[in-house]
Scaffold this active site. Structure first.
Site, PDB file in Angstrom:
ATOM      1  N   LEU A 176       0.925  -1.262   0.002  1.00  0.00           N
ATOM      2  CA  LEU A 176      -0.073  -0.044   0.106  1.00  0.00           C
ATOM      3  C   LEU A 176       0.824   1.518  -0.025  1.00  0.00           C
ATOM      4  O   LEU A 176       1.832   1.223   0.824  1.00  0.00           O
ATOM      5  CB  LEU A 176      -0.845  -0.114   1.376  1.00  0.00           C
ATOM      6  CG  LEU A 176      -1.987  -1.339   1.287  1.00  0.00           C
ATOM      7  CD1 LEU A 176      -2.623  -1.368   2.635  1.00  0.00           C
ATOM      8  CD2 LEU A 176      -2.860  -0.965   0.189  1.00  0.00           C
ATOM      9  N   HIS A 201       3.073 -10.246   9.996  1.00  0.00           N
ATOM     10  CA  HIS A 201       4.338 -10.542   9.232  1.00  0.00           C
ATOM     11  C   HIS A 201       4.681 -12.026   9.841  1.00  0.00           C
ATOM     12  O   HIS A 201       5.227 -11.810  11.192  1.00  0.00           O
ATOM     13  CB  HIS A 201       5.346  -9.430   9.087  1.00  0.00           C
ATOM     14  CG  HIS A 201       6.522  -9.948   8.206  1.00  0.00           C
ATOM     15  ND1 HIS A 201       6.623  -9.791   6.975  1.00  0.00           N
ATOM     16  CD2 HIS A 201       7.943 -10.228   8.685  1.00  0.00           C
ATOM     17  CE1 HIS A 201       7.732 -10.360   6.543  1.00  0.00           C
ATOM     18  NE2 HIS A 201       8.280 -10.648   7.661  1.00  0.00           N
TER      19      HIS A 201
HETATM   20  C1  GRF Z   1       0.184 -15.237   7.674  1.00  0.00           C
HETATM   21  O1  GRF Z   1       1.209 -15.952   8.008  1.00  0.00           O
HETATM   22  C2  GRF Z   1       0.733 -13.649   7.743  1.00  0.00           C
HETATM   23  O2  GRF Z   1       1.776 -13.422   8.695  1.00  0.00           O
HETATM   24  C3  GRF Z   1       1.059 -13.570   6.436  1.00  0.00           C
HETATM   25  O3  GRF Z   1       0.330 -14.174   5.646  1.00  0.00           O
HETATM   26  C4  GRF Z   1      -0.417 -15.268   6.350  1.00  0.00           C
HETATM   27  C5  GRF Z   1      -1.702 -15.421   6.135  1.00  0.00           C
HETATM   28  O4  GRF Z   1      -2.275 -16.528   6.582  1.00  0.00           O
HETATM   29  N1  GRF Z   1       1.270 -11.984   6.183  1.00  0.00           N
HETATM   30  P1  GRF Z   1      -3.979 -16.706   6.340  1.00  0.00           P
HETATM   31  O5  GRF Z   1      -4.281 -16.287   5.085  1.00  0.00           O
HETATM   32  O6  GRF Z   1      -4.263 -15.792   7.492  1.00  0.00           O
HETATM   33  O7  GRF Z   1      -4.093 -17.974   6.496  1.00  0.00           O
END
Ligand code: GRF
Length: 237
Positions: A106, A122
């Site tokens: 973004l 993250h």
């Molecule tokens: C998570 O591990 C998050 O940290 C990363 O993407 C993943 C998303 O997982 N940015 P989900 O779609 O919530 O299962």
């Protein structure tokens, strides 16, 4: 299946925090937020809007199953897509935007419309100092700050003993905003990128709720005082 709440009780339990959750994939963290709102672990909160930039994202089905407003927003030209996204978030009077597996960067212009109101999950340990490139784990080991798309794989390839997840404010610098909270996850022998990421996600499902609560405690009253028009019960209530 959640039992409907009698209308007299609804008026006493008005949800005050309106969340916008942005996804691109499986949406297990979205599910954790849905569950926390429904079971009362996250009190006075509701998901006002779910947005996915991927039409087939499983997270969209999760939202629809729980009768949440959910929109597929095709991401073509960035400026125009961001404009639409920002308009939607304002239309649905979102207080806090949670990036839960959202795979689009973004821009500073978009973020300026939602100052301190966008947070990101993250899957790695990020340091408090955004300019630092290492994180000191609780066992004293010094771990590179794995930013970007392949943080889980990078942790495995680097041979570190511990990784984890961080929830941070989103700033124009990718994966480098101020940290709200984080949790460590030990790496096990024989871990693959998939097994490790699954264990990280299991931890994230609690972490994201903690992050939302911290954000609310820190930011929501200031936001209201500044004249932000979100919050309160949805007009559909
Ligand atoms: C998570 O591990 C998050 O940290 C990363 O993407 C993943 C998303 O997982 N940015 P989900 O779609 O919530 O299962």
């Amino acid at each position: 299946m959640v039992e409907p709440v009698p209308s007299a009780e609804v008026s006493q339990a008005v949800p005050h925090l309106r969340l916008g959750v942005l996804i691109s994939g499986s949406g297990t963290n979205l599910q954790a937020i849905i569950d926390a709102c429904e079971c009362g672990r996250l009190q006075a909160a509701e998901i006002a809007l779910v947005v996915s930039n991927v039409a087939g994202a499983a997270g969209l089905q999760r939202a629809l199953k729980h009768r949440l407003p959910a929109i597929y927003l095709p991401w073509r030209e960035r400026e125009e897509s961001e404009q639409r996204l920002a308009d939607l978030l304002e239309l649905f009077r979102v207080d806090l935007v949670v990036l839960a597996g959202w795979m689009r960067i973004l821009s500073a212009d978009f973020l300026a419309r939602f100052p301190r109101r966008v947070i990101n999950l993250h899957p790695a340990l990020l340091p408090d100092d955004p300019s630092a490139n290492v994180y000191i784990a609780s066992d004293g080991s010094v771990i590179p700050a794995f930013r970007g798309l392949h943080a889980v794989r990078q942790a495995l390839e680097a041979g570190v003993r511990v990784t984890g997840s961080t929830v941070h404010y989103v700033t124009p610098a990718v994966d480098a905003g101020p940290v709200l909270c984080r949790a460590e996850v030990p790496i096990q022998e024989g871990d693959s990128e998939e097994t490790l990421h699954e264990r990280i996600k299991a931890v994230e499902h609690s972490l994201v709720i903690e992050a939302i609560e911290r954000w609310r405690a820190r930011e929501l009253s200031g936001l209201r005082q500044s004249g932000h028009s979100g919050g309160g019960p949805s007009q559909a209530d």
